[in-house]
Design an enzyme around this catalytic site. Structure first.
Site, PDB file in Angstrom:
ATOM      1  N   ARG A 387      -7.814  -3.590   0.054  1.00  0.00           N
ATOM      2  CA  ARG A 387      -8.233  -4.834   0.720  1.00  0.00           C
ATOM      3  C   ARG A 387      -9.322  -5.586  -0.049  1.00  0.00           C
ATOM      4  NH1 ARG A 387      -8.359  -3.621   7.284  1.00  0.00           N
ATOM      5  NH2 ARG A 387      -6.177  -3.025   7.465  1.00  0.00           N
ATOM      6  N   ASN A 423      -3.642  -0.742  -2.057  1.00  0.00           N
ATOM      7  CA  ASN A 423      -3.197  -0.819  -0.670  1.00  0.00           C
ATOM      8  C   ASN A 423      -3.657  -2.142  -0.064  1.00  0.00           C
ATOM      9  OD1 ASN A 423      -2.275   0.421   1.986  1.00  0.00           O
ATOM     10  ND2 ASN A 423      -4.403  -0.077   2.471  1.00  0.00           N
ATOM     11  N   GLU A 424      -2.703  -2.895   0.462  1.00  0.00           N
ATOM     12  CA  GLU A 424      -2.992  -4.156   1.143  1.00  0.00           C
ATOM     13  C   GLU A 424      -3.848  -5.080   0.269  1.00  0.00           C
ATOM     14  OE1 GLU A 424      -4.569  -3.149   4.993  1.00  0.00           O
ATOM     15  OE2 GLU A 424      -2.730  -2.136   5.607  1.00  0.00           O
ATOM     16  N   ASN A 425      -3.435  -5.209  -0.974  1.00  0.00           N
ATOM     17  CA  ASN A 425      -4.174  -6.066  -1.910  1.00  0.00           C
ATOM     18  C   ASN A 425      -3.905  -7.546  -1.687  1.00  0.00           C
ATOM     19  OD1 ASN A 425      -3.203  -3.404  -3.745  1.00  0.00           O
ATOM     20  ND2 ASN A 425      -5.398  -3.831  -3.628  1.00  0.00           N
ATOM     21  N   ARG A 462       1.363  -0.371  -1.536  1.00  0.00           N
ATOM     22  CA  ARG A 462       1.827  -0.720  -0.191  1.00  0.00           C
ATOM     23  C   ARG A 462       1.285  -2.081   0.205  1.00  0.00           C
ATOM     24  NH1 ARG A 462      -0.282  -1.406   4.550  1.00  0.00           N
ATOM     25  NH2 ARG A 462       1.194  -1.548   6.281  1.00  0.00           N
TER      26      ARG A 462
END
Length: 819
Positions: A387, A423-425, A462
């Site tokens: 994030r 993850n969730e970039n 992801r």
């Protein structure tokens, strides 16, 4: 004789050690200060008797230790983010004449500085990778000071400053859905090595199924390579039965850090798999001037493939990856889980039937990886680029450094099949700029670096659709039946996403459940949900307020609903031949700073077990599909009171992997049901039972061949209709070994239990006892939502008298005298 046994090999935890030399875990005799010191001198200056203001108050602790053991789930405070200090005095007795004394960290959060007396010897940034500090020179310098003998009595003062202060130029982002913990929350080891020793061994394996052989390519990295000329290296490969299958000896002719050692072919290797996790042992010893350095690695031979536009293959056979996730988090200790705790957790996963795990969202302890290898669990491990967007050069260098460390430190684990790059970039917020092309460019850099370091494994991310084409394996966001859509849409939306990627793997699915909360009609909220609008998670979907109807906001958060959601997903996965696999999010509830208003404040409640290993009902749904060991579980072990009209039929569900089951209610058989995984819910093992006011004993006898398993529960059936909650009543329900369990119930104005009450209550205590709270569990939180009109908490009576109380908005406070 030297204090430490000098031998060819001493292993940390008996498995892969970074430096397999004489070593000692530093667990006891530590002191800790929360907050900062004025400088290192405050940690080591002498304190004269009667002059306490000369030093802060230090607390005795043992390792592992986390700053946030309790405050991570304290409902009334933000968890602490800042510095903390540790100190101890070491007995140092290096058996090697010219050897090195090292301090090995298995992980410490998040920035760490190491001191010997008042000399800084090392710094490290990053809370999850392993690293070492060389103490040798600082120790020798300190021994020459008068205080070595006068103040410290021949011991070496070691001080360590850890700091988890918020920092935008560090990963992971504080926008992440987990706590960025501080402290020495993994083991710290004192290690003695010769001057020249084997630092790392890289064992690259390629298994040829047609030739029934495996190629083994071994490279080594030496410490102090300049002095390596003339040293002798011996290697031996030992098979799972303990038989030596290959030996190699050579002399080093030129100093080198990383060097090719040997290549060989192993015929008819025993293959590693989830059912037979066959492990070979590679022993590498280096002799230099009579001093020996030995390193022992566990390795395995296996062949895996994510088929393009197809499923996952292991050793030539299709295998459905049946997975979950793990955060490093536990009740009462936060990230500071002991080896025994970790072993319990991983063994429970295997008991549930897991063959795959994604380690979210950071490199995890070597203990976890070793257990995955030995238990037969395949691994997706990732760096904590999670994030927030993309920072500058310092940020990016840390991400690359952590990727290098993760790959090199866990290179030899046969369980690892995927290196996760992020993850969730696609989640902005940490920086004024959010540039998709710059994120893509950096993702490409990480992907190339990963393949350079390890060409034999896949890369994955992801939920970052604009970079999905960069990595080998992609997982989109699919939360059917929770953040979006209905769980019955799962197969259709998964197929749509599968068609967009060359290699598709579904990680993160499921939903929250408040342990001990149950419902007679759990799917009611689905009538509000728009179908056909997708099943991904979008901005704001995790909020409990506003936006479109969604189960995460409008559902009851009951175990009953989540069981149905999981049951549907698992039965569908059995009819998706193109699916490589999935990983439920997560195995265990964990703390998070961004969910203060959850039924258990500051806890992500999507686990199948609570934060203290208490199993929820959903654990057994997975077990009924995935486990091979015969089992049977009646739904409702934590559901003491059911409700409805007199004589109404109520469904009794049994989760079992047996071929058939027979249900008995108060001794009467209600017939045998055959298991059929496609007969939803409970694979056909369900019965409609007419119920009347009173108590029921429910028993199941399930059979799988000649094996018989049973389960039994007792429930009460309430037919009285209740009104609005009007009164809180607090009672002691049990006491054992000085620990009392107290329970609050919400009653209406006729004293009828309100079985749908979900009020937030707060427990309090005054007197000699102590609440067991800040555990982040349904029974260990002083602020918690009721489950079916009740809630419990435990009290350590401590041999005295106390008064307990419970309050809630709109109610009179209830009191209980505990004597």
């Amino acid at each position: 004789m030297k204090k430490y046994l000098l031998c060819a090999l001493v292993f940390l935890m008996g498995t892969n050690a970074i430096l397999a030399q004489t070593s000692q875990r530093l667990i006891n005799n530590w002191e800790y200060v929360k907050g900062d010191l004025g400088g290192i001198w405050e940690a080591v200056r002498p304190v004269k008797e009667g002059n306490p203001e000369a030093s802060p108050v230090w607390t005795k602790v043992s390792l592992p230790h986390c700053f946030n053991a309790l405050d991570a789930v304290d409902p009334d405070v933000n968890y602490y983010q800042g510095p903390g200090w540790y100190r101890t005095n070491l007995n140092v007795d290096n058996p090697y004449q010219t050897g090195r004394t090292l301090l090995h960290f298995e992980g410490a959060g998040q920035k760490t500085t190491v001191y010997i007396y008042n000399t800084k010897v090392a710094e490290h940034v990053g809370g999850y990778d392993e690293w070492t500090a060389d103490l040798t020179d600082a120790i020798e310098a300190f021994k020459k000071l008068p205080v070595f003998k006068s103040q410290f009595k021949g011991k070496i003062p070691l001080s360590i400053r850890c700091d988890n202060t918020r920092d935008l130029e560090m990963i992971p982002s504080n926008l992440s859905d987990f706590n960025v913990y501080g402290g020495l929350y993994r083991y710290v080891n004192l290690i003695y090595t010769p001057k020249l020793y084997v630092d790392k061994v890289f064992a690259e394996t390629h298994t040829d199924l047609k030739a029934k052989s495996a190629n083994l390519n071994v490279k080594i990295r030496l410490a102090d390579p300049a002095g390596s000329i003339g040293a002798t290296i011996n290697c031996e490969l030992i098979d799972p039965a303990g038989k030596s299958v290959y030996r190699y000896t050579t002399k080093i002719s030129a100093g080198a850090g990383d060097a090719q050692l040997f290549k060989t072919t192993i015929k008819a290797p025993k293959l590693w798999s989830p059912t037979t996790p066959a492990m070979y042992t590679l022993v590498t010893s280096l002799n230099n001037g009579g001093e020996t350095s030995v390193k022992k690695e566990k390795i395995g031979f296996r062949n895996f493939e994510f088929v393009k536009k197809g499923p996952f293959m292991l050793n030539g056979q299709r295998l459905l990856l049946q997975g979950t996730h793990r955060h490093e988090d536990h009740a009462g200790v936060a990230a500071a889980m002991t080896e025994d705790m970790i072993r319990t957790e991983m063994t429970m996963m295997k008991e549930m039937g897991v063959n795959f795990i994604r380690l979210g969202h950071y490199q995890q302890s070597r203990i976890v990886l070793d257990l995955c290898d030995s238990l037969g669990i395949m691994v997706w491990e990732e760096i904590p680029w999670c994030r927030g967007g993309l920072g500058g050069p310092i940020y990016q260098e840390q991400a690359k450094r952590m990727l290098v460390n993760m790959v090199e430190q866990h290179y030899n684990h046969p369980g690892v099949i995927i290196w996760g790059l992020g993850n969730e970039n696609d989640w902005p917020g940490d920086f004024p700029e959010f540039d998709q092309e710059k994120i893509r460019a950096f993702m490409k850099e990480l992907n190339d670096l990963s393949h350079k370091l390890d060409p034999g494994r896949m890369t994955a991310i992801r939920r970052c659709d604009f970079a999905r084409d960069i990595v080998d394996v992609y997982s989109p966001s699919i939360w059917a039946g929770w953040y979006r859509g209905n769980y019955t849409e799962y197969k259709a939306v998964s197929k749509e996403e599968f068609d967009k990627s060359d290699r598709f793997l579904h990680v993160e699915w499921g939903g929250d459940s408040h342990a001990r909360r149950h419902a007679e009609n759990p799917d009611n909220a689905l009538s509000l949900i728009k179908v056909g609008g997708g099943a991904d998670e979008r901005a704001g979907d995790a909020s409990l307020y506003g936006g479109a109807a969604r189960v995460s906001k409008d559902g009851d958060w009951s175990e009953s609903y989540i069981n149905n959601l999981i049951d549907w997903h698992l039965k569908e996965q059995e009819t998706m031949p193109w699916l490589s696999g999935s990983a439920f999010w997560p195995f265990k509830d964990f703390s998070t700073p961004i969910r203060p208003e959850n039924p258990v404040p500051y806890v992500n409640q999507k686990g199948v077990v609570e934060r203290d290993f208490t199993k929820k009902e959903s654990f057994y749904v997975f077990q009924s599909y995935w486990s091979k060991t015969p089992m049977a579980h009646i739904y409702g072990h934590s559901w003491p009171v059911r409700w409805g009209d007199e004589g109404a039929e109520r469904m009794v569900k049994v989760y079992s992997n047996c071929q058939e089951a027979e249900l008995f209610v108060n001794g009467k058989s209600y017939g045998i049901r055959k298991r059929n995984s496609q007969d939803f819910p409970a694979a056909g093992l369900r019965w409609q039972i007419p119920m009347f006011k009173g108590k029921y004993t429910i028993k199941v006898i399930a059979r799988s061949g000649k094996t018989v398993v049973t389960d039994e529960i007792t429930q009460e059936y309430q037919t009285e209709k209740w009104g609005k909650p009007a009164t809180l009543v607090l009672n002691k329900v049990s006491e054992e070994n000085g620990v009392a369990t107290i329970e609050v119930k919400a009653l209406d104005n006729k004293n009828i239990l309100c079985l749908d009450a979900i009020n937030l209550v707060e427990f309090m205590l005054t007197g000699d006892g102590k609440l067991i709270d800040n555990q982040g569990t349904s029974s260990g939180s002083r602020k918690v939502q009721l489950y079916n009109g009740r809630a419990i908490i435990k009290v350590m009576t401590q041999g005295g008298s106390s008064v307990a109380a419970v309050k809630s908005a709109g109610f009179k406070t209830a009191f209980l005298d505990l004597r």
